[in-house]
Design a protein around this motif. Sequence first.
Motif, PDB file in Angstrom:
ATOM      1  N   PHE A  44       0.825  -1.143   0.134  1.00 60.61           N
ATOM      2  CA  PHE A  44       0.049  -0.061  -0.025  1.00 60.61           C
ATOM      3  C   PHE A  44       0.700   1.383  -0.101  1.00 60.61           C
ATOM      4  CE2 PHE A  44       0.885  -0.689   4.429  1.00 60.61           C
ATOM      5  CZ  PHE A  44       1.069   0.692   4.942  1.00 60.61           C
ATOM      6  N   TYR A  45       2.147   1.426   0.469  1.00 56.27           N
ATOM      7  CA  TYR A  45       2.891   2.500   0.491  1.00 56.27           C
ATOM      8  C   TYR A  45       3.760   2.706  -0.512  1.00 56.27           C
ATOM      9  CZ  TYR A  45       6.011  -1.354   1.671  1.00 56.27           C
ATOM     10  OH  TYR A  45       6.842  -2.362   1.674  1.00 56.27           O
ATOM     11  N   MET A  46       3.585   1.907  -1.887  1.00 51.10           N
ATOM     12  CA  MET A  46       4.158   2.230  -3.078  1.00 51.10           C
ATOM     13  C   MET A  46       3.458   3.417  -3.732  1.00 51.10           C
ATOM     14  SD  MET A  46       5.425  -1.601  -4.488  1.00 51.10           S
ATOM     15  CE  MET A  46       6.519  -2.471  -3.280  1.00 51.10           C
ATOM     16  N   LYS A  47       4.333   4.180  -4.574  1.00 48.45           N
ATOM     17  CA  LYS A  47       3.818   5.101  -5.247  1.00 48.45           C
ATOM     18  C   LYS A  47       2.832   4.987  -6.389  1.00 48.45           C
ATOM     19  CE  LYS A  47       3.798   9.824  -6.143  1.00 48.45           C
ATOM     20  NZ  LYS A  47       3.279  10.700  -5.287  1.00 48.45           N
ATOM     21  N   VAL A  48       1.687   5.257  -6.622  1.00 50.43           N
ATOM     22  CA  VAL A  48       0.897   5.043  -7.551  1.00 50.43           C
ATOM     23  C   VAL A  48       1.242   5.740  -8.675  1.00 50.43           C
ATOM     24  CG1 VAL A  48      -1.563   5.045  -8.315  1.00 50.43           C
ATOM     25  CG2 VAL A  48      -0.987   4.104  -6.039  1.00 50.43           C
ATOM     26  N   ASN A  49       1.324   5.288 -10.002  1.00 49.72           N
ATOM     27  CA  ASN A  49       1.545   6.001 -11.013  1.00 49.72           C
ATOM     28  C   ASN A  49       0.224   6.732 -11.767  1.00 49.72           C
ATOM     29  OD1 ASN A  49       4.198   4.868 -11.278  1.00 49.72           O
ATOM     30  ND2 ASN A  49       3.359   2.961 -12.194  1.00 49.72           N
ATOM     31  N   ASP A  50       0.527   7.595 -12.632  1.00 49.42           N
ATOM     32  CA  ASP A  50      -0.533   8.486 -13.108  1.00 49.42           C
ATOM     33  C   ASP A  50      -1.778   7.642 -13.662  1.00 49.42           C
ATOM     34  OD1 ASP A  50       0.865  10.736 -12.221  1.00 49.42           O
ATOM     35  OD2 ASP A  50       1.759  11.010 -14.375  1.00 49.42           O
ATOM     36  N   ASP A  51      -1.636   6.396 -14.068  1.00 54.35           N
ATOM     37  CA  ASP A  51      -2.531   5.683 -14.645  1.00 54.35           C
ATOM     38  C   ASP A  51      -3.519   5.297 -13.485  1.00 54.35           C
ATOM     39  OD1 ASP A  51      -1.218   3.600 -13.353  1.00 54.35           O
ATOM     40  OD2 ASP A  51      -0.507   2.567 -15.558  1.00 54.35           O
ATOM     41  N   ARG A  74       8.466   5.180  -2.718  1.00 51.93           N
ATOM     42  CA  ARG A  74       7.611   5.001  -1.638  1.00 51.93           C
ATOM     43  C   ARG A  74       6.676   6.208  -1.776  1.00 51.93           C
ATOM     44  NH1 ARG A  74       9.787   0.234  -1.575  1.00 51.93           N
ATOM     45  NH2 ARG A  74      10.503  -0.524   0.370  1.00 51.93           N
ATOM     46  N   GLU A  75       5.246   6.074  -1.523  1.00 52.21           N
ATOM     47  CA  GLU A  75       4.420   7.422  -1.293  1.00 52.21           C
ATOM     48  C   GLU A  75       4.946   8.145  -0.292  1.00 52.21           C
ATOM     49  OE1 GLU A  75       2.147  10.159  -1.839  1.00 52.21           O
ATOM     50  OE2 GLU A  75       1.780   8.619  -3.253  1.00 52.21           O
ATOM     51  N   GLU A  76       4.941   9.591  -0.580  1.00 57.02           N
ATOM     52  CA  GLU A  76       5.607  10.590   0.449  1.00 57.02           C
ATOM     53  C   GLU A  76       4.633  11.324   1.349  1.00 57.02           C
ATOM     54  OE1 GLU A  76       5.791  12.951  -3.393  1.00 57.02           O
ATOM     55  OE2 GLU A  76       5.897  10.691  -2.899  1.00 57.02           O
ATOM     56  N   HIS A  77       3.220  11.160   0.809  1.00 58.99           N
ATOM     57  CA  HIS A  77       2.370  12.068   1.523  1.00 58.99           C
ATOM     58  C   HIS A  77       1.793  11.060   2.307  1.00 58.99           C
ATOM     59  CE1 HIS A  77       2.794  14.274  -2.474  1.00 58.99           C
ATOM     60  NE2 HIS A  77       2.776  15.294  -1.644  1.00 58.99           N
ATOM     61  N   TYR A  78       1.730  11.550   3.935  1.00 58.66           N
ATOM     62  CA  TYR A  78       1.192  10.892   4.741  1.00 58.66           C
ATOM     63  C   TYR A  78      -0.343  10.687   4.732  1.00 58.66           C
ATOM     64  CZ  TYR A  78      -0.513   9.510   9.347  1.00 58.66           C
ATOM     65  OH  TYR A  78      -1.197   8.810  10.542  1.00 58.66           O
ATOM     66  N   GLU A  79      -1.087  11.541   4.213  1.00 55.25           N
ATOM     67  CA  GLU A  79      -2.459  11.558   3.947  1.00 55.25           C
ATOM     68  C   GLU A  79      -2.865  10.195   3.002  1.00 55.25           C
ATOM     69  OE1 GLU A  79      -1.081  14.343   3.551  1.00 55.25           O
ATOM     70  OE2 GLU A  79      -1.506  15.202   5.604  1.00 55.25           O
ATOM     71  N   VAL A  80      -2.167   9.891   2.006  1.00 52.92           N
ATOM     72  CA  VAL A  80      -2.311   9.270   0.944  1.00 52.92           C
ATOM     73  C   VAL A  80      -2.086   7.766   1.590  1.00 52.92           C
ATOM     74  CG1 VAL A  80      -1.576   8.184  -1.272  1.00 52.92           C
ATOM     75  CG2 VAL A  80      -1.984  10.635  -0.876  1.00 52.92           C
ATOM     76  N   ILE A  81      -0.940   7.537   2.309  1.00 51.58           N
ATOM     77  CA  ILE A  81      -0.521   6.455   2.865  1.00 51.58           C
ATOM     78  C   ILE A  81      -1.636   5.920   3.823  1.00 51.58           C
ATOM     79  CG2 ILE A  81       1.229   5.241   4.225  1.00 51.58           C
ATOM     80  CD1 ILE A  81       3.290   7.106   3.076  1.00 51.58           C
ATOM     81  N   GLN A  82      -1.929   6.715   4.649  1.00 52.10           N
ATOM     82  CA  GLN A  82      -3.220   6.589   5.714  1.00 52.10           C
ATOM     83  C   GLN A  82      -4.383   6.127   4.992  1.00 52.10           C
ATOM     84  OE1 GLN A  82      -2.742   6.702   9.056  1.00 52.10           O
ATOM     85  NE2 GLN A  82      -4.651   5.485   8.920  1.00 52.10           N
TER      86      GLN A  82
END
Length: 90
Positions: A44-51, A74-82
């Motif tokens: 879940f903590y991996m950065k999602v691509n634009d697609d 890794r996703e760098e935005h806490y809110e997105v990770i949460q």
Amino acid sequence: MVYSTRFEQISYTEAVKLLEEAVKKVKFEKPVIVYNYPKDIKAFYMKVNDDCKTVAATDVLVPKVRELIGGSQREEHYEVIQQRYDNCCA
């Protein structure tokens, strides 16, 4: 030798299609970089691509060795990770 061979790059989707078509006849004779894995099979903590379907993840596959290197952004935005954690893991 791996160090003297040019690496190929192929997306996860392309790799799956290639393997499905070739079934067990596929032979990778040189290192291959596989990237853009489906987000549903990765953490879940991996950065999602634009697609919005894949994540910025990469593996380096080497004949007779299998996975040599694996990594992801890794996703760098806490809110997105949460939010992603709450949706998949809570």
